[in-house]
Design a protein around this motif. Structure first.
Motif, mmCIF file in Angstrom:
data_model
loop_
_atom_site.group_PDB
_atom_site.id
_atom_site.type_symbol
_atom_site.label_atom_id
_atom_site.label_comp_id
_atom_site.label_asym_id
_atom_site.label_seq_id
_atom_site.Cartn_x
_atom_site.Cartn_y
_atom_site.Cartn_z
ATOM 1 N N SER A 251 59.073 30.109 -18.166
ATOM 2 C CA SER A 251 57.525 30.339 -17.924
ATOM 3 C C SER A 251 56.865 30.699 -19.087
ATOM 4 O O SER A 251 55.912 30.521 -19.712
ATOM 5 C CB SER A 251 57.258 30.995 -16.569
ATOM 6 O OG SER A 251 57.732 30.501 -15.591
ATOM 7 N N GLN A 252 57.566 31.896 -19.529
ATOM 8 C CA GLN A 252 57.239 32.749 -20.887
ATOM 9 C C GLN A 252 57.199 31.683 -22.099
ATOM 10 O O GLN A 252 56.202 31.786 -23.016
ATOM 11 C CB GLN A 252 58.265 33.873 -21.057
ATOM 12 C CG GLN A 252 57.552 34.785 -22.385
ATOM 13 C CD GLN A 252 58.692 35.752 -22.239
ATOM 14 O OE1 GLN A 252 59.350 36.135 -21.644
ATOM 15 N NE2 GLN A 252 58.163 36.987 -23.256
ATOM 16 N N GLU A 255 54.273 29.336 -21.781
ATOM 17 C CA GLU A 255 53.069 30.188 -22.293
ATOM 18 C C GLU A 255 53.055 30.279 -23.728
ATOM 19 O O GLU A 255 51.860 29.851 -24.263
ATOM 20 C CB GLU A 255 53.017 31.506 -21.683
ATOM 21 C CG GLU A 255 52.594 31.535 -19.944
ATOM 22 C CD GLU A 255 52.837 33.101 -19.541
ATOM 23 O OE1 GLU A 255 53.285 33.852 -20.268
ATOM 24 O OE2 GLU A 255 52.969 33.032 -18.276
ATOM 25 N N GLU A 256 54.079 30.579 -24.313
ATOM 26 C CA GLU A 256 54.040 30.573 -25.806
ATOM 27 C C GLU A 256 53.665 29.069 -26.385
ATOM 28 O O GLU A 256 52.964 29.100 -27.459
ATOM 29 C CB GLU A 256 55.399 31.132 -26.575
ATOM 30 C CG GLU A 256 55.699 32.422 -25.782
ATOM 31 C CD GLU A 256 57.031 32.771 -26.704
ATOM 32 O OE1 GLU A 256 57.853 32.279 -26.779
ATOM 33 O OE2 GLU A 256 57.573 34.185 -26.072
ATOM 34 N N GLU A 258 52.188 26.775 -24.817
ATOM 35 C CA GLU A 258 50.556 26.662 -24.782
ATOM 36 C C GLU A 258 49.531 27.306 -25.655
ATOM 37 O O GLU A 258 48.713 26.596 -26.326
ATOM 38 C CB GLU A 258 50.371 26.957 -23.150
ATOM 39 C CG GLU A 258 50.802 26.147 -22.184
ATOM 40 C CD GLU A 258 50.382 26.532 -20.838
ATOM 41 O OE1 GLU A 258 49.907 27.641 -20.738
ATOM 42 O OE2 GLU A 258 50.826 25.695 -19.864
#
Length: 354
Positions: A251-252, A255-256, A258
Motif C-alpha cells: 500500500s505504501q 501511494e508512492e 500515485e
C-alpha cells in the motif's frame, strides 16, 4: 394334579416347611416366590392346596374341616397337615395377600365340611345295616378321618383322643416356633428378590456407563482434531500477519507510485505548455517528444502496476475474511463440543455418586 381339578384361587408366596428334625425351624422350599393355588376335584368332591416348583410338587395338601390357618405375623401364615405329617408356612408380599388367602382357606374349609357331611349322609342312607351295627358296637360317635370319595376309615373314641393329642402336639410345636425367625425368613427372600432387581439395574447402568465412556472418547478425539485444526488455522493466521505486513508495504508503494504519477503528469503539462516557446531547434523538439513518450509509457506501466496491486490487495482481503469466518465456525463447534463434554462429565459424576 389331574385335569379333572380346576383352580379356584391363586396367589404368590414364599413356601416354607417345618424342620422335621427340630420341629421348630422353618426350611424354605424354594429360593423365589411360587404360585400357590386352591384346586377343587369335582369327581372326589375334595379341595386341595397345590404349589409346584419346577417339576416337583412343593405343596399337596388336602383341606379337611379340622384344619386351621393361623396368621403368625402381618405377612406370614401357617397350617398343619397331619396326613403329610408337616406344617406349611407361607410368606406373602403384603398383608392384603395374606388376608385374601386366609379368607379363601376359611371358605374352602367350610365347603369341605359340607361336602363331608353330605358324603356321610349318603353313606348312612345307602348302607343302613352298617349304621345300625356301628351304633350297636360303638357307643361313641363315629368320625370319618378321610375326605369324601375315598375309602372310609372309621375310628373309635380312642382314635379321636389320638387325633386330639396330635393336634395339641402340633399346636404346641407351632407356639414354640419363633415368629421372628419366620418374619426374618420372609424378609430375607423379599430382600433377595429386591437384590436381584438391583443387580439387574446395576448391570444396565454399567452398560450405559460403557456406552457413555465410548461416546466421551469419541468426543475427546473429535475435540483433539478440532484443536489441531485451530492450531493450523492459527499458524496460517500468523502467515497472514506476515502477508498483512507485505500488504502494508504494498500500500505504501502504491501511494508512492500515485505521487510519482501525479508529479510526472504535472511535468508533462508544464512541458506541453512550454514546448512552443522553448523548442526552437528540431533536435530539441524530437528529444522532447521522445522524452514525453517515455514519460507516457512509464505512466502507463505505473498505472498497470497500480491496478495489479489493487487486485492483489482485494484478493488478500477476501482470503483473510474467508479464513476468519472458518476460524469463527470452528470455534463455535468447539464451544458446543466442550459444553456437551461438560454435561457428559457431570452425568458420569452423578452416576458414580449414586
Amino acid at each position: 394334579f389331574s385335569c379333572r381339578e380346576q383352580p379356584i384361587f391363586s396367589t404368590r408366596a414364599h413356601v416354607f416347611q417345618i424342620d422335621p428334625a427340630t420341629k421348630r425351624n422353618w426350611i424354605p422350599a424354594s429360593k423365589h416366590a411360587l404360585t400357590v393355588s386352591y384346586f377343587y376335584d369335582a369327581t372326589r368332591n375334595v379341595y386341595r392346596i397345590i404349589s409346584v416348583g419346577g417339576t416337583k410338587a412343593i405343596i399337596n395338601s388336602t383341606i379337611t374341616p379340622n384344619m386351621t390357618f393361623t396368621k403368625t405375623s402381618q405377612k406370614f401364615g401357617q397350617w398343619a397337615d397331619s396326613r403329610a405329617n408337616t406344617v406349611y408356612g407361607l410368606g406373602f408380599a403384603s398383608e392384603q395377600h395374606l388376608s385374601q388367602f386366609a379368607e379363601k382357606f376359611q371358605e374352602v374349609k367350610e365347603a369341605a365340611r359340607l361336602a363331608r357331611e353330605k358324603s356321610q349322609d349318603k353313606t348312612e342312607l345307602t348302607n343302613p345295616a352298617l349304621n345300625i351295627t356301628s351304633h350297636q358296637v360303638l357307643p361313641s360317635p363315629i368320625i370319618s378321618s378321610n375326605g369324601p370319595g375315598e375309602d372310609k376309615l372309621f375310628r373309635s373314641q380312642s382314635a379321636d383322643v389320638e387325633i386330639t393329642t396330635e393336634k395339641e402336639r402340633l399346636k404346641k410345636m407351632l407356639s414354640e416356633g419363633s415368629v421372628s425367625e419366620v418374619q426374618w425368613e420372609a424378609e430375607f427372600f423379599s430382600l433377595q428378590d429386591n437384590n436381584n432387581k438391583l443387580v439387574a439395574a446395576l448391570h444396565e447402568a454399567n452398560a450405559n456407563v460403557d456406552q457413555w465412556k465410548k461416546q466421551l472418547a469419541a468426543y475427546q478425539e473429535e475435540t483433539e482434531t478440532l484443536r489441531q485444526r485451530v492450531a493450523e488455522l492459527e499458524s496460517q493466521g500468523s502467515h497472514d500477519s506476515s502477508s498483512e505486513n507485505n500488504k502494508e508495504e504494498l500500500s505504501q508503494t502504491l501511494e508512492e507510485l500515485e505521487l510519482l504519477i501525479k508529479a510526472k503528469d504535472e511535468e508533462i503539462q508544464m512541458l506541453k505548455s512550454q514546448k512552443c516557446g522553448r523548442w526552437e531547434a528540431e533536435g530539441e523538439r524530437e528529444e522532447t517528444l521522445q522524452k514525453l513518450q517515455e514519460l507516457e509509457t512509464r505512466n502507463a506501466e505505473l498505472e498497470r502496476r497500480l491496478h495489479l496491486a489493487e487486485q492483489t490487495l482485494a484478493e488478500t482481503l477476501a482470503e483473510r475474511e474467508k479464513i476468519q469466518n472458518e476460524v469463527t465456525k470452528v470455534a463455535e463447534i468447539m464451544d458446543v463440543k466442550i459444553f456437551e463434554l461438560s454435561e457428559l462429565r457431570q452425568g458420569l459424576a452423578k452416576l458414580v455418586e449414586s
